[in-house]
Design an enzyme around this catalytic site. Structure first.
Site, PDB file in Angstrom:
ATOM      1  N   HIS A  72     -39.939  13.111 -59.761  1.00 18.15           N
ATOM      2  CA  HIS A  72     -39.254  12.107 -57.991  1.00 18.15           C
ATOM      3  C   HIS A  72     -37.594  12.831 -58.134  1.00 18.15           C
ATOM      4  O   HIS A  72     -37.152  13.387 -58.823  1.00 18.15           O
ATOM      5  CB  HIS A  72     -38.508  10.838 -59.153  1.00 18.15           C
ATOM      6  CG  HIS A  72     -39.985   9.850 -59.079  1.00 18.15           C
ATOM      7  ND1 HIS A  72     -39.866   8.791 -58.824  1.00 18.15           N
ATOM      8  CD2 HIS A  72     -41.176   9.794 -58.600  1.00 18.15           C
ATOM      9  CE1 HIS A  72     -40.570   7.889 -59.370  1.00 18.15           C
ATOM     10  NE2 HIS A  72     -41.506   8.615 -58.632  1.00 18.15           N
TER      11      HIS A  72
ATOM     12  N   LYS B 183     -32.606   7.174 -70.983  1.00 16.60           N
ATOM     13  CA  LYS B 183     -32.204   8.328 -72.879  1.00 16.60           C
ATOM     14  C   LYS B 183     -32.904   8.542 -73.816  1.00 16.60           C
ATOM     15  O   LYS B 183     -33.717   9.252 -74.315  1.00 16.60           O
ATOM     16  CB  LYS B 183     -31.356   8.436 -72.556  1.00 16.60           C
ATOM     17  CG  LYS B 183     -30.544   8.146 -71.393  1.00 16.60           C
ATOM     18  CD  LYS B 183     -30.524   9.681 -71.029  1.00 16.60           C
ATOM     19  CE  LYS B 183     -29.695  10.368 -69.576  1.00 16.60           C
ATOM     20  NZ  LYS B 183     -31.129  11.106 -69.336  1.00 16.60           N
TER      21      LYS B 183
ATOM     22  N   TYR C 222     -27.982  10.882 -65.146  1.00 15.60           N
ATOM     23  CA  TYR C 222     -29.795  10.514 -64.798  1.00 15.60           C
ATOM     24  C   TYR C 222     -30.843  11.936 -65.227  1.00 15.60           C
ATOM     25  O   TYR C 222     -31.604  11.735 -65.696  1.00 15.60           O
ATOM     26  CB  TYR C 222     -29.702  10.042 -63.745  1.00 15.60           C
ATOM     27  CG  TYR C 222     -30.620   9.400 -63.771  1.00 15.60           C
ATOM     28  CD1 TYR C 222     -30.952   7.994 -64.967  1.00 15.60           C
ATOM     29  CD2 TYR C 222     -32.348   8.968 -63.938  1.00 15.60           C
ATOM     30  CE1 TYR C 222     -32.414   7.054 -64.555  1.00 15.60           C
ATOM     31  CE2 TYR C 222     -33.386   8.630 -63.611  1.00 15.60           C
ATOM     32  CZ  TYR C 222     -33.457   7.271 -64.394  1.00 15.60           C
ATOM     33  OH  TYR C 222     -34.500   6.877 -64.428  1.00 15.60           O
TER      34      TYR C 222
ATOM     35  N   PRO D   9     -32.148   0.719 -73.136  1.00 17.89           N
ATOM     36  CA  PRO D   9     -32.902   1.273 -72.322  1.00 17.89           C
ATOM     37  C   PRO D   9     -32.201   2.475 -70.483  1.00 17.89           C
ATOM     38  O   PRO D   9     -33.343   2.676 -69.594  1.00 17.89           O
ATOM     39  CB  PRO D   9     -34.542   0.579 -72.238  1.00 17.89           C
ATOM     40  CG  PRO D   9     -34.003  -0.904 -71.867  1.00 17.89           C
ATOM     41  CD  PRO D   9     -32.729  -0.789 -72.793  1.00 17.89           C
TER      42      PRO D   9
ATOM     43  N   TYR E 176     -33.067   0.363 -59.175  1.00 15.97           N
ATOM     44  CA  TYR E 176     -32.607  -0.130 -59.986  1.00 15.97           C
ATOM     45  C   TYR E 176     -31.490  -1.591 -59.187  1.00 15.97           C
ATOM     46  O   TYR E 176     -30.687  -0.337 -58.232  1.00 15.97           O
ATOM     47  CB  TYR E 176     -30.942   1.200 -60.577  1.00 15.97           C
ATOM     48  CG  TYR E 176     -32.325   1.033 -61.902  1.00 15.97           C
ATOM     49  CD1 TYR E 176     -32.504   2.377 -61.485  1.00 15.97           C
ATOM     50  CD2 TYR E 176     -31.875   1.236 -63.005  1.00 15.97           C
ATOM     51  CE1 TYR E 176     -33.407   3.405 -62.046  1.00 15.97           C
ATOM     52  CE2 TYR E 176     -32.420   1.914 -63.846  1.00 15.97           C
ATOM     53  CZ  TYR E 176     -32.859   3.937 -63.816  1.00 15.97           C
ATOM     54  OH  TYR E 176     -33.386   4.012 -64.636  1.00 15.97           O
TER      55      TYR E 176
HETATM   56  P1  RFL Z   1     -40.747   5.723 -82.448  1.00 19.39           P
HETATM   57  O1  RFL Z   1     -41.232   5.831 -81.535  1.00 19.39           O
HETATM   58  O2  RFL Z   1     -39.902   4.121 -82.610  1.00 19.39           O
HETATM   59  O3  RFL Z   1     -41.213   6.452 -83.997  1.00 19.39           O
HETATM   60  C1  RFL Z   1     -41.233   5.933 -85.038  1.00 19.39           C
HETATM   61  C2  RFL Z   1     -42.374   5.773 -85.657  1.00 19.39           C
HETATM   62  O4  RFL Z   1     -41.715   6.029 -87.106  1.00 19.39           O
HETATM   63  C3  RFL Z   1     -43.039   5.357 -87.804  1.00 19.39           C
HETATM   64  N1  RFL Z   1     -42.496   4.451 -88.590  1.00 19.39           N
HETATM   65  C4  RFL Z   1     -43.002   4.662 -89.910  1.00 19.39           C
HETATM   66  N2  RFL Z   1     -43.575   5.206 -90.715  1.00 19.39           N
HETATM   67  C5  RFL Z   1     -43.128   5.575 -91.966  1.00 19.39           C
HETATM   68  N3  RFL Z   1     -43.381   4.747 -92.739  1.00 19.39           N
HETATM   69  C6  RFL Z   1     -42.032   3.896 -91.898  1.00 19.39           C
HETATM   70  N4  RFL Z   1     -41.953   3.588 -93.318  1.00 19.39           N
HETATM   71  C7  RFL Z   1     -41.793   3.824 -91.213  1.00 19.39           C
HETATM   72  N5  RFL Z   1     -41.118   3.126 -90.191  1.00 19.39           N
HETATM   73  C8  RFL Z   1     -41.500   3.392 -88.561  1.00 19.39           C
HETATM   74  C9  RFL Z   1     -43.582   4.113 -86.415  1.00 19.39           C
HETATM   75  O5  RFL Z   1     -44.041   3.434 -86.469  1.00 19.39           O
HETATM   76  C10 RFL Z   1     -43.031   4.719 -85.444  1.00 19.39           C
HETATM   77  O6  RFL Z   1     -44.601   4.764 -85.228  1.00 19.39           O
HETATM   78  O7  RFL Z   1     -39.413   7.270 -82.809  1.00 19.39           O
HETATM   79  P2  RFL Z   1     -39.341   8.268 -81.948  1.00 19.39           P
HETATM   80  O8  RFL Z   1     -40.198   9.028 -81.974  1.00 19.39           O
HETATM   81  O9  RFL Z   1     -37.480   8.631 -82.169  1.00 19.39           O
HETATM   82  O10 RFL Z   1     -39.281   7.996 -80.314  1.00 19.39           O
HETATM   83  C11 RFL Z   1     -38.408   7.752 -79.785  1.00 19.39           C
HETATM   84  C12 RFL Z   1     -38.831   7.044 -78.500  1.00 19.39           C
HETATM   85  O11 RFL Z   1     -39.769   6.027 -78.960  1.00 19.39           O
HETATM   86  C13 RFL Z   1     -38.193   5.815 -78.031  1.00 19.39           C
HETATM   87  O12 RFL Z   1     -36.090   6.604 -77.950  1.00 19.39           O
HETATM   88  C14 RFL Z   1     -37.920   5.522 -76.603  1.00 19.39           C
HETATM   89  O13 RFL Z   1     -39.256   4.808 -76.494  1.00 19.39           O
HETATM   90  C15 RFL Z   1     -36.827   3.935 -76.256  1.00 19.39           C
HETATM   91  N6  RFL Z   1     -37.208   4.079 -74.740  1.00 19.39           N
HETATM   92  C16 RFL Z   1     -37.045   5.052 -73.744  1.00 19.39           C
HETATM   93  N7  RFL Z   1     -36.636   6.589 -73.408  1.00 19.39           N
HETATM   94  C17 RFL Z   1     -36.602   7.003 -72.482  1.00 19.39           C
HETATM   95  O14 RFL Z   1     -36.509   8.462 -72.718  1.00 19.39           O
HETATM   96  N8  RFL Z   1     -37.231   7.113 -71.135  1.00 19.39           N
HETATM   97  C18 RFL Z   1     -36.849   5.552 -71.102  1.00 19.39           C
HETATM   98  O15 RFL Z   1     -37.896   5.228 -69.938  1.00 19.39           O
HETATM   99  C19 RFL Z   1     -37.099   4.871 -72.021  1.00 19.39           C
HETATM  100  N9  RFL Z   1     -37.678   3.116 -71.814  1.00 19.39           N
HETATM  101  C20 RFL Z   1     -37.630   2.403 -74.092  1.00 19.39           C
HETATM  102  C21 RFL Z   1     -37.507   2.391 -72.302  1.00 19.39           C
HETATM  103  C22 RFL Z   1     -37.960   1.617 -75.333  1.00 19.39           C
HETATM  104  C23 RFL Z   1     -38.145   0.470 -74.462  1.00 19.39           C
HETATM  105  N10 RFL Z   1     -38.618  -0.294 -76.408  1.00 19.39           N
HETATM  106  C24 RFL Z   1     -39.481  -1.231 -75.797  1.00 19.39           C
HETATM  107  C25 RFL Z   1     -37.352  -0.151 -77.097  1.00 19.39           C
HETATM  108  C26 RFL Z   1     -38.053   1.237 -72.835  1.00 19.39           C
HETATM  109  C27 RFL Z   1     -38.334   0.185 -73.591  1.00 19.39           C
HETATM  110  C28 RFL Z   1     -38.601  -1.358 -73.063  1.00 19.39           C
HETATM  111  C1  PHB Z   2     -39.929   2.653 -67.584  1.00 20.33           C
HETATM  112  O1  PHB Z   2     -40.549   3.029 -66.636  1.00 20.33           O
HETATM  113  O2  PHB Z   2     -39.935   2.247 -68.498  1.00 20.33           O
HETATM  114  C2  PHB Z   2     -38.258   2.578 -67.656  1.00 20.33           C
HETATM  115  C3  PHB Z   2     -38.202   3.310 -66.482  1.00 20.33           C
HETATM  116  C4  PHB Z   2     -36.511   3.691 -66.032  1.00 20.33           C
HETATM  117  C5  PHB Z   2     -35.844   3.358 -67.775  1.00 20.33           C
HETATM  118  C6  PHB Z   2     -36.188   1.971 -68.423  1.00 20.33           C
HETATM  119  C7  PHB Z   2     -37.439   2.012 -68.384  1.00 20.33           C
HETATM  120  O3  PHB Z   2     -34.177   3.004 -67.249  1.00 20.33           O
END
Ligand code: RFL
Ligand code: PHB
Length: 389
Positions: A72, A296, A384, A292, A200
């Site tokens: 994009h 980031k 961004y 989110p 957005y």
């Molecule tokens: P994770 O993905 O939470 O993974 C951590 C892992 O550790 C395990 N764990 C354990 N394992 C052993 N012993 C324990 N005691 C443990 N406790 C936990 C868990 O099961 C898991 O597998 O962290 P990590 O690897 O640092 O990754 C971070 C990302 O997952 C997170 O920052 C992103 O998903 C955030 N996020 C977004 N980030 C972006 O860069 N772009 C996006 O568009 C974006 N959209 C989002 C998001 C997060 C969202 N939610 C649900 C929080 C959209 C949403 C809705």
């Molecule tokens: C997503 O596609 O899950 C998404 C995209 C952009 C954001 C947050 C989540 O800022």
């Protein structure tokens, strides 16, 4: 069992770290509390910064990403009844790629399989000991049997709810937190996206986001209340609300269909300092959370892991401790800038006050300033697409 680096958590941070260390001949074991299927099915991030894509490509994880990722050049802002485009590429020379975190998780799992990497799923009751000495121990239980991993370093990649951050003594650990008075309700559906780019929306009824996973799969979110019960939201009710928040022009091209997944997620900003204590290094969501809105979270996790792998390579291969020493400060300087951007974009785009209030008019004035000023739109775009690593 003994390894050089015990990695707690097998999300994107943990698996990527293990992959990067493997490429440098450094041995690691990943301990993950959930099953592989569970971890690979979690629906989360969708947008990758250009630097994230470049890193994944450099380390051999770019094939499917290049084939299936959607590049994009910009995004759309919707407010005051009109769409406004922010052209990232024209403003910064950079682009972002839409590629689901679920896909990255699978690509990383496959790469660990190919290399014969040790990833222990369903490892329970993890306890980290001895991080102030030079040979920490990570205890865990697998299939009812107690086991332990002796190592040189522990990488805490276990997300916000993990155990590793709490291993740092309370007198040392400083945390900063902001909870927001709203949540995001998300829906995933096999329908084509309404537009080629993300939208957005800062509607009077509240924020909404039109995102996607592919040309045939859409991901939408809208601002809801913190205690919202997903059971109260039928698919039809969700689509109705989304159509209102994106306005009639977008609603006309919005295809609706049955949800594959829907959920409500709270929004939070959080930073823990320092990110290293003795032989424990925190990375990703274990150390910091962003709302989110700026996309980031995953990108910050990848940036941490890159700095961490370099520090560990310098330690093991060159006998240098300086990058381990500076790890926390190096990461935190970038982390705080991403925290600032995510907080700013969240407060700019969400409904925080009555539509008739002074504050709402200030929000709209700022949005108009952004789309009308090259300097202001460049500031949004360069954050961004990702600040330098
Ligand atoms: P994770 O993905 O939470 O993974 C951590 C892992 O550790 C395990 N764990 C354990 N394992 C052993 N012993 C324990 N005691 C443990 N406790 C936990 C868990 O099961 C898991 O597998 O962290 P990590 O690897 O640092 O990754 C971070 C990302 O997952 C997170 O920052 C992103 O998903 C955030 N996020 C977004 N980030 C972006 O860069 N772009 C996006 O568009 C974006 N959209 C989002 C998001 C997060 C969202 N939610 C649900 C929080 C959209 C949403 C809705
Ligand atoms: C997503 O596609 O899950 C998404 C995209 C952009 C954001 C947050 C989540 O800022």
């Amino acid at each position: 069992m003994r390894t050089q680096v015990a990695i707690v958590g097998g999300g994107p941070s943990g698996l990527l770290l293990s992959h990067l260390l493997h490429l440098q001949g450094i041995d690691s074991v990943v301990l993950e509390q959930r099953s592989r299927n569970y971890v690979e099915a979690r629906i989360r991030a969708g947008v990758l910064e250009q630097g994230t894509v470049e890193l994944l490509t450099e380390v051999g994880l770019g094939d499917r990403l290049r084939r299936e990722g959607l590049v994009h050049d910009g995004t759309q802002l919707y407010f005051g009844g009109a769409l406004h485009r922010i052209d990232f590429h024209a403003l910064t020379g950079k682009r972002v790629t839409v590629y689901g975190q679920t896909e990255i998780q699978k690509d990383l799992g496959d790469a660990r399989d190919r290399a014969g990497g040790a990833v222990i799923h369903e490892a329970e009751d993890i306890a980290i000991e001895g991080i102030e000495g030079d040979a920490p121990l990570v205890r865990y239980r697998k299939d009812g049997v107690d086991d332990a991993l002796r190592c040189d370093f522990v990488a805490g990649c276990d997300g916000f709810h993990g155990v590793s951050r709490a291993t740092i003594p309370a007198a040392v650990l400083k945390t900063y937190e902001r909870a927001y008075p709203f949540a995001w309700l998300g829906i995933l559906a096999d329908v084509p996206p309404a537009r080629d780019e993300l939208i957005y929306s800062a509607h009077d009824r509240g924020f909404a986001l039109a995102s996607m996973r592919s040309a045939t799969r859409s991901r939408y979110y809208f601002q809801s209340s913190v205690g919202e019960n997903i059971e109260d939201w039928s698919d039809d009710r969700i689509w109705e609300e989304l159509k209102i928040r994106f306005g009639p022009e977008v609603a006309a091209t919005m295809q609706t269909g049955p949800s594959i997944e829907k959920s409500v997620a709270p929004l939070r900003s959080f930073v823990a300092e320092p990110m290293r204590f003795g032989r424990l290094m925190l990375a990703g969501d274990a150390a910091h959370i962003v709302p989110p809105t700026g996309a980031k979270g995953l990108n910050l996790a990848v940036a941490d892991v890159r700095v961490l792998s370099r520090a560990l390579v310098a330690w093991f291969k060159q006998g240098r401790g300086d990058l381990v020493e500076s790890y926390s400060a190096t990461c935190l300087s970038r982390v705080w800038k991403a925290e600032r951007f995510s907080w700013w974009l969240t407060t700019l785009m969400h409904r925080l006050h009555d539509p008739a209030s002074f504050e709402r008019r200030i929000q709209l004035a700022e949005l108009e300033y952004i789309v009308g000023s090259k300097a202001a739109s460049t500031a949004l775009a360069e954050n961004y697409v990702g600040l330098p690593f």
